[in-house]
Design a protein around this motif. Structure first.
Motif, PDB file in Angstrom:
ATOM      1  N   UNK A  35       1.047  -1.297   0.010  1.00 31.14           N
ATOM      2  CA  UNK A  35       0.138   0.331   0.394  1.00 31.14           C
ATOM      3  C   UNK A  35       0.884   1.449   0.425  1.00 31.14           C
ATOM      4  N   UNK A  36       1.928   1.444   0.946  1.00 30.85           N
ATOM      5  CA  UNK A  36       2.722   2.627   0.545  1.00 30.85           C
ATOM      6  C   UNK A  36       3.352   3.065  -0.756  1.00 30.85           C
ATOM      7  N   UNK A  37       3.508   1.616  -0.629  1.00 35.31           N
ATOM      8  CA  UNK A  37       4.903   1.459  -1.773  1.00 35.31           C
ATOM      9  C   UNK A  37       4.452   2.585  -3.160  1.00 35.31           C
ATOM     10  N   UNK A  38       2.517   2.122  -3.357  1.00 37.78           N
ATOM     11  CA  UNK A  38       1.413   2.525  -4.441  1.00 37.78           C
ATOM     12  C   UNK A  38       0.965   3.955  -4.040  1.00 37.78           C
ATOM     13  N   UNK A  39       1.673   4.613  -2.855  1.00 37.57           N
ATOM     14  CA  UNK A  39       1.052   6.229  -2.661  1.00 37.57           C
ATOM     15  C   UNK A  39      -0.263   6.096  -1.775  1.00 37.57           C
ATOM     16  N   UNK A  40      -0.597   4.468  -1.460  1.00 40.15           N
ATOM     17  CA  UNK A  40      -2.196   4.576  -0.621  1.00 40.15           C
ATOM     18  C   UNK A  40      -1.933   4.645   0.725  1.00 40.15           C
ATOM     19  N   UNK A  41      -2.705   5.299   1.460  1.00 40.18           N
ATOM     20  CA  UNK A  41      -2.643   5.724   3.602  1.00 40.18           C
ATOM     21  C   UNK A  41      -2.171   4.576   4.041  1.00 40.18           C
ATOM     22  N   UNK A  42      -3.216   3.542   3.533  1.00 41.10           N
ATOM     23  CA  UNK A  42      -3.536   2.304   4.110  1.00 41.10           C
ATOM     24  C   UNK A  42      -3.617   1.208   3.323  1.00 41.10           C
ATOM     25  N   UNK A  48      -9.806  -1.102  -1.232  1.00 39.46           N
ATOM     26  CA  UNK A  48     -11.134  -0.632  -1.939  1.00 39.46           C
ATOM     27  C   UNK A  48     -10.864  -0.252  -3.193  1.00 39.46           C
ATOM     28  N   UNK A  49      -9.724   0.282  -3.967  1.00 45.73           N
ATOM     29  CA  UNK A  49      -9.484   0.166  -5.039  1.00 45.73           C
ATOM     30  C   UNK A  49      -8.798  -0.542  -6.058  1.00 45.73           C
ATOM     31  N   UNK A  50      -8.772  -1.834  -5.449  1.00 47.54           N
ATOM     32  CA  UNK A  50      -8.893  -3.210  -5.690  1.00 47.54           C
ATOM     33  C   UNK A  50     -10.296  -3.257  -6.354  1.00 47.54           C
ATOM     34  N   UNK A  54     -11.871  -3.488 -10.074  1.00 48.61           N
ATOM     35  CA  UNK A  54     -12.207  -4.792 -10.739  1.00 48.61           C
ATOM     36  C   UNK A  54     -13.972  -4.886 -11.609  1.00 48.61           C
ATOM     37  N   UNK A  55     -14.844  -4.133 -10.619  1.00 51.32           N
ATOM     38  CA  UNK A  55     -15.916  -3.244 -11.063  1.00 51.32           C
ATOM     39  C   UNK A  55     -16.108  -2.498 -11.490  1.00 51.32           C
TER      40      UNK A  55
END
Length: 96
Positions: A35-42, A48-50, A54-55
C-alpha cells in the motif's frame, strides 16, 4: 459508464456501508507492505482501489456486452443474415 454515475462516484461524501470479510493473514501483510509503495494511506484504501478497478472493468465489459447484444438483435430485425453476423463476430474475436 455515463457522466452522472462518474460524477457521483467522485463525490467524497458518498454514503458508506461497513462490510466484514475474511482475508488470510498473509494477504493482509502483503497489502500492508504494498500500500505505501503505491501511494495509499493504508491497506484498506488499497483494497477499495482493487475492488473499484475490478468493478469498473466488469461493468464496462457487461455494458459493452449488452450494447453488442442490442446491435446484433437490431441487425437481425433488419434482415442481416445469421451467417454474416456470425462471421463478423468471429472476425472481431480473432482481432481482439
Amino acid at each position: 459508464m455515463n457522466i452522472n454515475k462518474i460524477a457521483r462516484r467522485l463525490q467524497k461524501d458518498r454514503p458508506m456501508t461497513m462490510v466484514s470479510i475474511r482475508i488470510p493473514d498473509d494477504v493482509i501483510e502483503d497489502l500492508k507492505r504494498v500500500a505505501p509503495k503505491l501511494g495509499f494511506s493504508g491497506y484498506q484504501a488499497l483494497i477499495k482501489a482493487y475492488i473499484g478497478q475490478g468493478l469498473r472493468a466488469d461493468l464496462e465489459r457487461l455494458e459493452n456486452s449488452i450494447e453488442v447484444s442490442a446491435l446484433i438483435e437490431s441487425l437481425r430485425k433488419k434482415g442481416v443474415k445469421e451467417e454474416i453476423i456470425s462471421s463478423a463476430m468471429a472476425e472481431v474475436r480473432n482481432s481482439a
